[in-house]
Design an enzyme around this catalytic site. Structure first.
Site: not given
Ligand code: SAH
Length: 465
Positions: A23, A231, A254, A276, A307, A312, A338, A389
């Site tokens: 301490v 993600p 988005d 989109k 996201g 990417i 993702a 995608m």
């Molecule tokens: N910039 C993002 C990707 C955008 S493109 C990144 O780096 O993750 C969008 C695609 O990302 C979706 O069509 C899907 O294929 C993927 N994606 C994003 N979040 C996701 C998730 N939680 N689970 C599964 N696929 C995901």
């Protein structure tokens, strides 16, 4: 408020610490950082304290405190006293003698006994945060300290020193205090502070100079933060992303940005949806780019929340090209993409010494139902493919890979809404997966992972919502 918080200069002041165990050691460490001269009173010292007494400014008196004797000479010689023995009665006796002599005293084990509390400290000198729960709950204090430690930029101290250098110049040039505050808010939450943290003071000077010029003309531009939100799981945000999210005046977001992440925005932050859906372009990209510029020109902190990772498949590059062209300051915060998030939460290592020596992130977005990709290269073994995608193109992708030579039995998985409580993983092979997926109601976003590593999923998955 039972204790009033104060900051005291202890440099070269004498402090007495009674006790020689763990301490006492903690207290000694804290006091030493302030440059105090320390006297340790204890018959024996623990090893680390033994080492410390070799240091300059530390004296050891190898004896016990005598509760029944008059120790006033010892106490009077100290500016403050810390009672840190393992004997409560002795600690209280020390506090009583201090009280009588008007010397401040801290009793380490009992905040109510002495008149001083030594707080938990977060040291980003010259910025120092002190925390105290009045002895009620050291665990709460410890928890809070950890939270704040993570939230306060590691190099906050440098930023404060840099701001000090500019203080009087800013004051001279901007007489209006409101404008000055806005300038400092802008500078401290923005790119200039980031530059200082990374040691590029010149760049930070240029930015504050630019903002000063704007403020003098009465038009203080905002900044744009292009932030990757990961993600879905809010715990996967970076610390920097969280800090900037909390400083946003307006956000452009988005569909991929999850609800729990949106709930971290300040209440008064304006929300603009620019998402989109396939074949339904809510706001054209050019309009988003322009909107970012216009909102920053209104002097607001503009958060562009995306996201995953903005660079990417995120079109982040196009957005900052526009900002750079228009001279709007911006910063980019990477996010967990993702592929990383889904793979980790699904239990699929993207590379593996035995199965995959490389990994590719590929767009599965089909133009006119055709995938113009380098199929011969993609069909080669020893690599993992991650298709973004790729849901609607799944049958075409699986077929093309087989056609160009990847085995029909190659394992493949669809990760649906990865890292969220709704995550689902569907596994099969290049041959079987399209049918498996067709038999299920699968919701976007989904990610397609192809390669031998997918077979590890059954052993390694750990995330079961
Ligand atoms: N910039 C993002 C990707 C955008 S493109 C990144 O780096 O993750 C969008 C695609 O990302 C979706 O069509 C899907 O294929 C993927 N994606 C994003 N979040 C996701 C998730 N939680 N689970 C599964 N696929 C995901």
């Amino acid at each position: 408020m039972e204790h009033f918080p104060l900051f005291i200069r202890l440099t070269e002041r004498s402090c007495l610490v009674v006790g020689g165990g763990q301490v006492a050691l903690r207290k000694v460490h804290a006091l030493q950082r302030s440059g105090a001269r320390l006297t340790l009173l204890a018959p024996t010292l623990c090893d680390p304290l033994q080492e410390l007494i070799q240091a300059d400014g530390v004296t050891h008196l190898p004896r016990s405190f005598h509760p029944d004797a008059d120790e006033s000479e010892l106490i009077r010689g100290a500016f403050l006293v810390v009672a840190a023995t393992d004997d409560d009665a002795c600690n209280h006796a020390i506090a009583e003698q201090c009280e009588r002599l008007g010397v401040h005293c801290n009793v380490a084990s009992d905040a109510a006994a002495g008149d001083l509390v030594l707080p938990a400290i977060i040291d980003r000198s010259p910025v120092v945060v002190a925390l105290n729960s009045g002895g009620a709950s050291p665990t709460v204090t410890r928890y809070l300290k950890r939270q704040l430690e993570a939230f306060l930029p590691a190099r906050l101290g440098q930023v404060a020193l840099w701001a000090e250098q500019w203080r009087s110049r800013v004051k001279q040039r901007l007489s209006d205090i409101k404008l000055r505050r806005r300038l400092w808010d802008r500078v401290l939450s923005g790119l200039a502070a980031s530059y200082v943290s990374y040691g590029n003071q010149q760049a930070a000077d240029n930015i504050i100079e630019q903002h000063l010029g704007e403020a003098e003309r009465g038009v203080l531009d905002g900044e744009v933060f292009l932030v990757g939100a990961g993600p879905g799981d809010p715990d996967l945000l970076t610390l920097k992303a969280l800090r900037l999210i909390q400083q946003a005046d307006v956000v452009l977001y988005d569909r991929l940005v999850s609800e729990p992440i949106m709930s971290l925005l300040p209440k008064e932050c304006e929300r603009i949806y620019v998402g989109k859906r396939q074949a339904d372009h809510a706001v054209p990209q050019q309009d988003i780019n322009q909107l970012l510029v216009d909102l920053a020109r209104q002097g607001r902190n503009v958060l562009r929340l995306k996201g995953g990772d903005p660079f990417i498949f995120g079109r982040g590059g196009e957005e900052i090209e526009k900002l750079a062209g228009q001279g709007v300051p911006f910063q980019v915060v990477p996010g967990i993409t993702a592929a990383s998030g889904c793979a980790s939460y699904a239990g699929i290592p993207l590379t593996h010494r035995d199965y995959a020596q490389s990994v590719r992130f590929v767009t599965g977005h089909l133009q006119n139902n055709e995938t113009n990709l380098e199929w011969p290269e993609l069909a080669r073994g020893g690599q993992t493919l991650v298709f973004y995608m790729g849901l609607s193109g799944l049958p075409a992708i699986c077929q093309a890979l087989q056609q160009y030579g990847r085995q029909a039995e190659t394992p493949a998985a669809i990760v649906e809404r990865g890292t969220t409580p709704d995550q689902r993983v569907l596994t099969g092979t290049l041959e079987s997966l399209p049918e498996i997926v067709a038999g299920q109601k699968v919701k976007a976003p989904t990610l397609l992972i192809v390669g031998e590593v997918v077979q590890l999923q059954s052993q390694l998955s750990w995330f079961h919502p």
